[in-house]
Each structure stands twice: as C-alpha cells, then as structure tokens.
Write a protein that holds these residues in place. Structure first.
Motif, PDB file in Angstrom:
ATOM      1  N   GLU A   1      -0.733   0.334   0.319  1.00  0.00           N
ATOM      2  CA  GLU A   1      -1.109  -0.946  -0.271  1.00  0.00           C
ATOM      3  C   GLU A   1      -0.837  -2.081   0.720  1.00  0.00           C
ATOM      4  OE1 GLU A   1      -0.541  -2.845  -4.706  1.00  0.00           O
ATOM      5  OE2 GLU A   1       1.142  -1.790  -3.799  1.00  0.00           O
ATOM      6  N   GLY A   2      -1.744  -3.072   0.719  1.00  0.00           N
ATOM      7  CA  GLY A   2      -1.495  -4.287   1.485  1.00  0.00           C
ATOM      8  C   GLY A   2      -1.924  -4.274   2.941  1.00  0.00           C
ATOM      9  N   LEU A   3      -2.636  -3.249   3.382  1.00  0.00           N
ATOM     10  CA  LEU A   3      -3.073  -3.188   4.782  1.00  0.00           C
ATOM     11  C   LEU A   3      -4.506  -3.688   4.928  1.00  0.00           C
ATOM     12  CD1 LEU A   3      -1.779   0.296   6.045  1.00  0.00           C
ATOM     13  CD2 LEU A   3      -0.677  -1.945   6.245  1.00  0.00           C
ATOM     14  N   ASP A   4      -4.783  -4.338   6.077  1.00  0.00           N
ATOM     15  CA  ASP A   4      -6.144  -4.741   6.420  1.00  0.00           C
ATOM     16  C   ASP A   4      -6.799  -3.763   7.381  1.00  0.00           C
ATOM     17  OD1 ASP A   4      -6.028  -7.122   4.882  1.00  0.00           O
ATOM     18  OD2 ASP A   4      -4.962  -8.141   6.516  1.00  0.00           O
ATOM     19  N   GLU A   5      -5.977  -2.953   8.041  1.00  0.00           N
ATOM     20  CA  GLU A   5      -6.491  -1.954   8.969  1.00  0.00           C
ATOM     21  C   GLU A   5      -5.494  -0.801   9.029  1.00  0.00           C
ATOM     22  OE1 GLU A   5      -4.719  -3.955  13.068  1.00  0.00           O
ATOM     23  OE2 GLU A   5      -6.840  -4.175  12.563  1.00  0.00           O
ATOM     24  N   PRO A   6      -5.923   0.373   9.489  1.00  0.00           N
ATOM     25  CA  PRO A   6      -5.007   1.517   9.534  1.00  0.00           C
ATOM     26  C   PRO A   6      -3.798   1.216  10.421  1.00  0.00           C
ATOM     27  CG  PRO A   6      -7.262   2.226   9.869  1.00  0.00           C
ATOM     28  CD  PRO A   6      -7.278   0.732   9.933  1.00  0.00           C
ATOM     29  N   ARG A   7      -2.663   1.797  10.066  1.00  0.00           N
ATOM     30  CA  ARG A   7      -1.430   1.593  10.812  1.00  0.00           C
ATOM     31  C   ARG A   7      -0.847   2.937  11.207  1.00  0.00           C
ATOM     32  NH1 ARG A   7       3.074  -1.769   7.790  1.00  0.00           N
ATOM     33  NH2 ARG A   7       3.463   0.234   6.773  1.00  0.00           N
ATOM     34  N   PRO A   8      -0.629   3.170  12.503  1.00  0.00           N
ATOM     35  CA  PRO A   8      -0.092   4.462  12.947  1.00  0.00           C
ATOM     36  C   PRO A   8       1.287   4.739  12.359  1.00  0.00           C
ATOM     37  CG  PRO A   8      -0.987   3.215  14.800  1.00  0.00           C
ATOM     38  CD  PRO A   8      -0.952   2.271  13.631  1.00  0.00           C
ATOM     39  N   ILE A   9       1.567   6.012  12.112  1.00  0.00           N
ATOM     40  CA  ILE A   9       2.887   6.471  11.676  1.00  0.00           C
ATOM     41  C   ILE A   9       3.590   7.016  12.911  1.00  0.00           C
ATOM     42  CG2 ILE A   9       4.129   8.084  10.187  1.00  0.00           C
ATOM     43  CD1 ILE A   9       1.633   7.961   8.311  1.00  0.00           C
ATOM     44  N   ALA A  10       4.647   6.351  13.337  1.00  0.00           N
ATOM     45  CA  ALA A  10       5.244   6.618  14.646  1.00  0.00           C
ATOM     46  C   ALA A  10       5.704   8.064  14.806  1.00  0.00           C
ATOM     47  CB  ALA A  10       6.416   5.668  14.883  1.00  0.00           C
TER      48      ALA A  10
END
Length: 324
Positions: A38-47
């Motif tokens: 929730e709350g993302l504008d674009e995908p975010r990598p999982i480190a």
C-alpha cells in the motif's frame, strides 16, 4: 573390459538424457509469490531478495499477466499495509491492500492462472504474530480461527480462487471450510500449509512483509527436529477438507516432503522460501555457483522428492527458460 551393464549409455547425449529423465518440470507446476504494498507509486526493491519487489497494484497486474503468458500455473499474493493493529483489521477490510489487489488481479487474468491469496494475519498485525493474542501474550488459537473465517470471506469475495492457510492454527482448515461453504463459496480451494516449520529460512520474507515480530513462532509452527509430526499435520488437514497440502520450507525438508507425498490422497506442494532464494542469489552474485543451473537443480530436487507444484520466486524466470 566386458561390461554388460553400463549406466553411462543413458547419459551420453542431451537427447538421451531428456528421454531417460525421471523428473520433469513444466511452467504449470510453478506458483509465483508476489508482494503488493500500500502507498507506493512505483515498485520498490526488497533488499534481501534481489530481483523481487514490492509492487503497486498496477505493476502487480502487469506482472501477473506476464506470468500467465509464460504458462505459470498460479500466483500467490501477499499484501503489505501501511497501518497495522492488534487484530489485523486491514486483512478483512474490503478496501485493504490485499483485497483490492486480489480484485484487480482476478479481473486482469481471470482463470488463466490460479489466483491465490495468503490467509494469515502476520502481515497485518502490529505484533507480527499469525493470530490474535491472549492477555498473556500467547497466540489464542480459537479466537484466531474466527478472524481466519472473516478473512476467508473477504478474500473469496475479492475473487481469490485458492486460499493459502499459512497460520498453523489447529483446526484452521475445518473452520475456514465451514465458513466458506455456509456463505456459498464452496468452490473456493484450500491450500493448507500443513507442515510449516519454525525455520530460520523465512528471514528475507519477514523483511518483505515488513514484519514487526519479536520473539518467534515456535508455539505454533512445527519443530525442525520433527519428521513424523509434519506428516501428521498433513493427515489432519486432509481430514478437515484441504484440497492441497504443503511442506514449507522445501529444500531443508525434502524428507518430510517425500513422506507426505508418499501417502497423501490430495496434491502436495512445496514452498521454496525466501531464504533458499536469497542464498542462491547471494552465492551467484559472488561468483561461487552457476546461478541458472543451481536454480533448476534446486527446483528439480523439490519435484523429485514428490512435490506436484512448487512455489518459487523464480517461477516466471524458470517458465521462460522452459518455453525457450
């Protein structure tokens, strides 16, 4: 030498090896786990899971459509909310991230892949446990079953075709089956995470769902020392109406997987978990192993031990290799 028995004859060429192969892998036998936040504008990598991301609803739709095009058998959805509370209220909110994402994915791919959802509270609770807590801080099994029933209705109504019961509460399959059938959702499948072990290999996954867990889950997940207990849990889930039973993690528990597969009257799946994924990716990044061969070998090993299908973060990539 006058040798009449020469097993190497069956390994001489790629064509011969293919013909003699005892275990085969098909894209339809693979399930792709996916995270939507929730709350993302674009995908975010999982480190801690190179190549895996937190999706937006839009990128999740596109990714599932691509997986369907590759012939992947199913997708397992995990929702990561912005706000969490003691009872995991976001899990049953029709506007909660997992239920919104499930509706979007079901609309996108329909029956082209089996849309599956994780039915567990750990992503939604502020304490990080898989159930509702009692006054003494322990997980209250029976109160949790009531929440699971509510989650099951929310997920079924959002369009999930299969619910992944991963919380390891006693009686969870029977409780959810009764709620679904009473509400007219008798066609919804139940995937029981039957032999889910209290494993150290879940570490990267807990990063992925932003878990706030302190302590451990040893009071409800299976002790890693126990082999027979894993089979017993699967037997109980089948008796309660599970359509599929699962062993998790896969690689460290191939003995349990083989035991369950040898006796189960329903399909048996296995989950190649985040720690298994991360170890291969880390070793490959350091040049210590051949990444692609290690991936294929690990999944074939899980299939060889008896899994009818494998949940793996490499599902789409493997499907692409197989089609090529």
């Amino acid at each position: 030498m006058n040798l009449t028995v020469r097993p190497r004859r069956a390994r001489r060429t790629p064509a011969v090896r293919r013909l003699f192969a005892e275990t085969h892998l098909d894209p339809a036998q693979l399930v792709l786990p996916l995270f939507v936040r929730e709350g993302l504008d674009e995908p975010r990598p999982i480190a801690s899971m190179p190549g895996v991301v937190h999706h937006t609803v839009d990128t999740l739709r596109r990714t599932v459509a691509e997986a369907a095009g590759l012939g992947v058998g199913g997708v397992m959805l995990y929702g990561v909310p912005e706000a969490k509370d003691a009872t995991g209220s976001g899990a049953t909110d029709p506007h909660g991230i997992l239920n919104v994402a499930t509706r979007a994915v079901a609309e996108e791919v329909g029956d082209a892949v089996v849309v599956q959802t994780d039915l567990c509270l750990d992503e939604f609770t502020d304490h990080g446990h898989c159930g509702v807590l009692a006054a003494d801080g322990s997980v209250d099994n029976d109160r949790t079953l009531l929440r699971y029933g509510e989650m099951a209705l929310a997920q079924a109504e959002a369009g999930s075709a299969m619910l992944g019961l991963s919380g390891m509460m006693d009686g969870q399959v029977a409780a959810v089956r009764e709620v679904l059938d009473t509400a007219g959702h008798s066609d919804v499948l139940l995937l029981a995470y039957s032999a889910k072990y209290a494993s150290a290999f879940y570490g990267p996954f807990r990063d992925a769902v932003e878990s706030t867990l302190t302590g451990d889950r040893r009071t409800y997940q299976v002790d890693p020392a126990n082999r027979r207990e894993g089979r017993r849990e699967a037997v109980l889930d089948v008796e309660q109406g599970a359509d599929v039973v699962m062993v998790k993690p896969a690689g460290p528990y191939l003995d349990v997987l083989a035991d369950v597969a040898a006796t189960s009257p329903v399909p048996v799946w296995a989950y190649q978990v985040s720690g298994e994924y991360a170890m291969v990716e880390a070793a490959a990044a350091n040049g210590w192993i051949d990444r692609d061969r290690a991936i294929m070998e690990s999944v074939l090993g899980i299939r060889r031990a008896g899994a009818d299908a494998v949940l793996t973060y490499w599902a789409a990539e493997i499907a692409g290799w197989l089609r090529a």
